[in-house]
Scaffold this motif. Structure first.
Motif, mmCIF file in Angstrom:
data_model
loop_
_atom_site.group_PDB
_atom_site.id
_atom_site.type_symbol
_atom_site.label_atom_id
_atom_site.label_comp_id
_atom_site.label_asym_id
_atom_site.label_seq_id
_atom_site.Cartn_x
_atom_site.Cartn_y
_atom_site.Cartn_z
ATOM 1 N N ILE A 84 -26.295 8.838 -80.966
ATOM 2 C CA ILE A 84 -25.873 10.388 -80.761
ATOM 3 C C ILE A 84 -27.033 10.865 -81.711
ATOM 4 O O ILE A 84 -27.444 10.564 -82.556
ATOM 5 N N LYS A 102 -18.478 4.813 -75.146
ATOM 6 C CA LYS A 102 -19.588 4.075 -74.665
ATOM 7 C C LYS A 102 -21.008 4.535 -74.908
ATOM 8 O O LYS A 102 -21.990 3.816 -74.684
ATOM 9 N N ALA A 103 -21.380 5.567 -75.749
ATOM 10 C CA ALA A 103 -22.274 5.956 -76.243
ATOM 11 C C ALA A 103 -23.013 5.029 -77.116
ATOM 12 O O ALA A 103 -22.448 4.377 -77.776
ATOM 13 N N LEU A 135 -27.371 6.451 -72.530
ATOM 14 C CA LEU A 135 -26.381 6.659 -73.134
ATOM 15 C C LEU A 135 -26.522 7.096 -74.827
ATOM 16 O O LEU A 135 -25.658 6.939 -75.486
ATOM 17 N N ASN A 148 -21.486 13.392 -70.197
ATOM 18 C CA ASN A 148 -22.040 13.179 -71.225
ATOM 19 C C ASN A 148 -20.928 13.044 -72.522
ATOM 20 O O ASN A 148 -20.985 12.020 -73.591
ATOM 21 N N ILE A 175 -26.405 10.542 -76.692
ATOM 22 C CA ILE A 175 -26.068 11.907 -76.172
ATOM 23 C C ILE A 175 -26.700 12.993 -77.205
ATOM 24 O O ILE A 175 -26.614 12.680 -78.513
ATOM 25 N N ILE A 216 -18.638 10.283 -72.241
ATOM 26 C CA ILE A 216 -19.233 8.962 -72.803
ATOM 27 C C ILE A 216 -19.062 8.790 -73.996
ATOM 28 O O ILE A 216 -18.716 7.784 -74.708
ATOM 29 N N LEU A 217 -19.485 9.931 -74.786
ATOM 30 C CA LEU A 217 -18.948 10.149 -76.336
ATOM 31 C C LEU A 217 -17.788 9.723 -76.677
ATOM 32 O O LEU A 217 -17.389 8.994 -77.788
#
Lengths: 195, 68
Positions: B43, B39-40, A193, B31, A195, B34-35
């Motif tokens: 980063i 949910k991320a 999770l 991805n 990124i 997700i960002l």
């Protein structure tokens, strides 16, 4: 990770051990049934319990012949034969042996599942952590089951008590690995999770 | 989480689609989703830098702190 020879060998060894366990369980059951049908066949077979040599633990055998019988001049020269083994004792020990075989089978199955997940690169998952915890519990039960055996005969008994530190190390290792895999799953999730 | 990702807002302002941004930044649309959905868990600076470059904006335009 499909070309890991060591991992593939370990998986095959686990499968082979599972087959051997199943054959052993069938063999024990067949022998148990046969002994019920033809009781005279093994009647004179002497049963002698042997202490397991252990580097980190103790193993003792206590043999006892009922005193009342010796007083009544009914002294039995061969008190520990299969024919004199009490039926309840035979049943208890049979179910104990089968339970140990089933638990060992479950341990091997759990190991196989873990190794297959490593092969498919799904090493750190909550399922593997749970499986290691289960392995720890199974080893606890197996250790308890094999630590004490009592054979009761018509005019005597044999007891074997076996306490070893080796299974304790395995139990601790299984629970530590469960925690490591749980932490690994958390780190994997964190990494997935990011990124 | 009190950190809100305003990527949808910036994308709408710039008239850019998600897959276009994903391609420019070099990440998968999964991805990016997700960002966008919050949910991320983290980063990378490199990803943030690429997004800012692609959208011509500042990190503060994308990320906002909102008290729970």
């Amino acid at each position: 990770m499909t070309k890991n020879t060591l991992l593939n060998t370990a998986i095959w060894v686990t499968r082979l051990l599972k087959i051997i366990l199943v054959i052993a369980a069938i063999g024990i059951t067949s022998l148990f049934i046969y002994a019920q049908i033809d009781k005279d066949r093994f009647a004179d077979e002497e049963i002698v319990l042997k202490a397991n040599p252990s580097y980190l633990g103790v193993s003792t055998i206590i043999s006892d012949v009922w005193k009342e019988d010796t007083k009544n001049t009914k002294y039995d020269s061969k008190p520990y034969t299969f024919g004199k083994l009490k039926t309840v004792s035979l049943y208890i020990n049979y179910f104990k042996a089968i339970s140990v075989a089933v638990l060992l089978f479950l341990i091997l199955r759990a190991f196989e599942t873990i190794m297959l997940s490593v092969k498919t690169l799904h090493t750190f998952s909550s399922r593997n952590a749970k499986l290691f915890r289960k392995i720890g519990i199974y080893i606890i039960v197996v250790t308890i089951l094999i630590s004490y055996t009592v054979l009761r005969f018509e005019s005597g008994s044999q007891t074997i008590a076996h306490l070893s530190l080796t299974p304790v190390i395995y139990i601790l290792l299984a629970f530590i690995l469960a925690e490591i895999f749980k932490e690994g799953e958390y780190l994997r999730e964190e990494n997935d999770l990011t990124i | 989480m009190p950190i809100v990702v305003n990527l949808d807002l910036i994308l709408a302002k710039r008239g850019m689609k998600s897959n276009e941004l994903a391609e420019l930044v070099g990440i998968t649309t999964a991805n990016l989703s997700i960002l966008k959905t919050g949910k991320a868990k983290a980063i990378r600076f490199s990803t943030l830098e690429a997004i800012c470059k692609a959208l011509d904006c500042q990190p503060s335009d994308i990320l906002e702190y909102v008290e729970d």
